[in-house]
Design a protein around this motif. Sequence first.
Motif, PDB file in Angstrom:
ATOM      1  N   ARG A  10       0.866  -1.178   0.000  1.00 50.76           N
ATOM      2  CA  ARG A  10       0.000   0.000   0.000  1.00 50.76           C
ATOM      3  C   ARG A  10       0.896   1.220   0.000  1.00 50.76           C
ATOM      4  O   ARG A  10       2.058   1.158   0.390  1.00 50.76           O
ATOM      5  CB  ARG A  10      -0.940   0.014   1.198  1.00 50.76           C
ATOM      6  CG  ARG A  10      -0.274   0.414   2.493  1.00 50.76           C
ATOM      7  CD  ARG A  10      -1.314   0.660   3.594  1.00 50.76           C
ATOM      8  NE  ARG A  10      -0.724   1.340   4.713  1.00 50.76           N
ATOM      9  CZ  ARG A  10      -0.769   2.651   4.924  1.00 50.76           C
ATOM     10  NH1 ARG A  10      -1.400   3.423   4.079  1.00 50.76           N
ATOM     11  NH2 ARG A  10      -0.204   3.200   5.962  1.00 50.76           N
ATOM     12  N   LYS A  11       0.327   2.333  -0.444  1.00 48.65           N
ATOM     13  CA  LYS A  11       1.071   3.585  -0.443  1.00 48.65           C
ATOM     14  C   LYS A  11       1.193   4.088   0.995  1.00 48.65           C
ATOM     15  O   LYS A  11       0.233   4.041   1.763  1.00 48.65           O
ATOM     16  CB  LYS A  11       0.349   4.617  -1.305  1.00 48.65           C
ATOM     17  CG  LYS A  11       0.288   4.203  -2.760  1.00 48.65           C
ATOM     18  CD  LYS A  11      -0.640   5.086  -3.561  1.00 48.65           C
ATOM     19  CE  LYS A  11      -0.692   4.575  -4.982  1.00 48.65           C
ATOM     20  NZ  LYS A  11      -2.033   4.491  -5.496  1.00 48.65           N
ATOM     21  N   GLU A  51      -0.104   3.519  -9.659  1.00 50.83           N
ATOM     22  CA  GLU A  51      -1.564   3.538  -9.647  1.00 50.83           C
ATOM     23  C   GLU A  51      -2.160   2.167  -9.317  1.00 50.83           C
ATOM     24  O   GLU A  51      -3.313   2.084  -8.905  1.00 50.83           O
ATOM     25  CB  GLU A  51      -2.090   4.074 -10.981  1.00 50.83           C
ATOM     26  CG  GLU A  51      -1.798   5.564 -11.119  1.00 50.83           C
ATOM     27  CD  GLU A  51      -2.192   6.163 -12.456  1.00 50.83           C
ATOM     28  OE1 GLU A  51      -2.494   5.407 -13.404  1.00 50.83           O
ATOM     29  OE2 GLU A  51      -2.180   7.399 -12.546  1.00 50.83           O
ATOM     30  N   HIS A  52      -1.386   1.096  -9.460  1.00 54.22           N
ATOM     31  CA  HIS A  52      -1.873  -0.243  -9.125  1.00 54.22           C
ATOM     32  C   HIS A  52      -1.533  -0.660  -7.689  1.00 54.22           C
ATOM     33  O   HIS A  52      -1.979  -1.701  -7.229  1.00 54.22           O
ATOM     34  CB  HIS A  52      -1.316  -1.268 -10.114  1.00 54.22           C
ATOM     35  CG  HIS A  52      -2.048  -1.263 -11.416  1.00 54.22           C
ATOM     36  ND1 HIS A  52      -1.747  -0.383 -12.433  1.00 54.22           N
ATOM     37  CD2 HIS A  52      -3.082  -2.009 -11.849  1.00 54.22           C
ATOM     38  CE1 HIS A  52      -2.567  -0.606 -13.443  1.00 54.22           C
ATOM     39  NE2 HIS A  52      -3.388  -1.575 -13.118  1.00 54.22           N
ATOM     40  N   ASP A  54      -2.371  -0.680  -4.253  1.00 52.87           N
ATOM     41  CA  ASP A  54      -3.598  -0.333  -3.530  1.00 52.87           C
ATOM     42  C   ASP A  54      -3.809  -1.143  -2.253  1.00 52.87           C
ATOM     43  O   ASP A  54      -4.851  -1.045  -1.617  1.00 52.87           O
ATOM     44  CB  ASP A  54      -4.809  -0.503  -4.449  1.00 52.87           C
ATOM     45  CG  ASP A  54      -4.992  -1.934  -4.933  1.00 52.87           C
ATOM     46  OD1 ASP A  54      -4.223  -2.831  -4.518  1.00 52.87           O
ATOM     47  OD2 ASP A  54      -5.913  -2.155  -5.741  1.00 52.87           O
ATOM     48  N   HIS A  56      -4.210  -4.274  -2.154  1.00 52.09           N
ATOM     49  CA  HIS A  56      -4.971  -5.483  -2.479  1.00 52.09           C
ATOM     50  C   HIS A  56      -4.335  -6.276  -3.609  1.00 52.09           C
ATOM     51  O   HIS A  56      -4.390  -7.496  -3.606  1.00 52.09           O
ATOM     52  CB  HIS A  56      -6.410  -5.122  -2.859  1.00 52.09           C
ATOM     53  CG  HIS A  56      -7.127  -4.381  -1.785  1.00 52.09           C
ATOM     54  ND1 HIS A  56      -7.550  -4.968  -0.620  1.00 52.09           N
ATOM     55  CD2 HIS A  56      -7.472  -3.073  -1.691  1.00 52.09           C
ATOM     56  CE1 HIS A  56      -8.142  -4.057   0.137  1.00 52.09           C
ATOM     57  NE2 HIS A  56      -8.103  -2.899  -0.486  1.00 52.09           N
TER      58      HIS A  56
END
Length: 115
Positions: A10-11, A51-52, A54, A56
């Motif tokens: 995750r970011k 952007e991918h 996330d 998950h």
Amino acid sequence: MKDFLTACFRKSDKVVSRRIENNLLLVPIHCQASDINGFYKLNEVGTEIWEHIDGHRSVAEIINAVVSEFDVTAETAERDVTEFLEQLKEIRAIEEVQASSSGQATWTAGNLCNN
């Protein structure tokens, strides 16, 4: 390598991203002025990977997305995605998400500032 391919990231909340025209910039939020290393400008592939991320999608899923979006082999995409994710981990822009025994996703702490 297989464990890394199944990992999810995750970011970090210690980094903000901003799109300026066709560029995506990552800007670390630092606790001390001495921690400033500047900002990071992502190219088109780096932006796609970012952007991918996330919390998950697995690394393997991100690699598949890069292969689908760009004219690149799976081997090249795996190498490039892995290298880029390692760089993001190094600057603490992403944090690995761990699956707990309840199946809920949790993440490991990774602060940009060491207080």
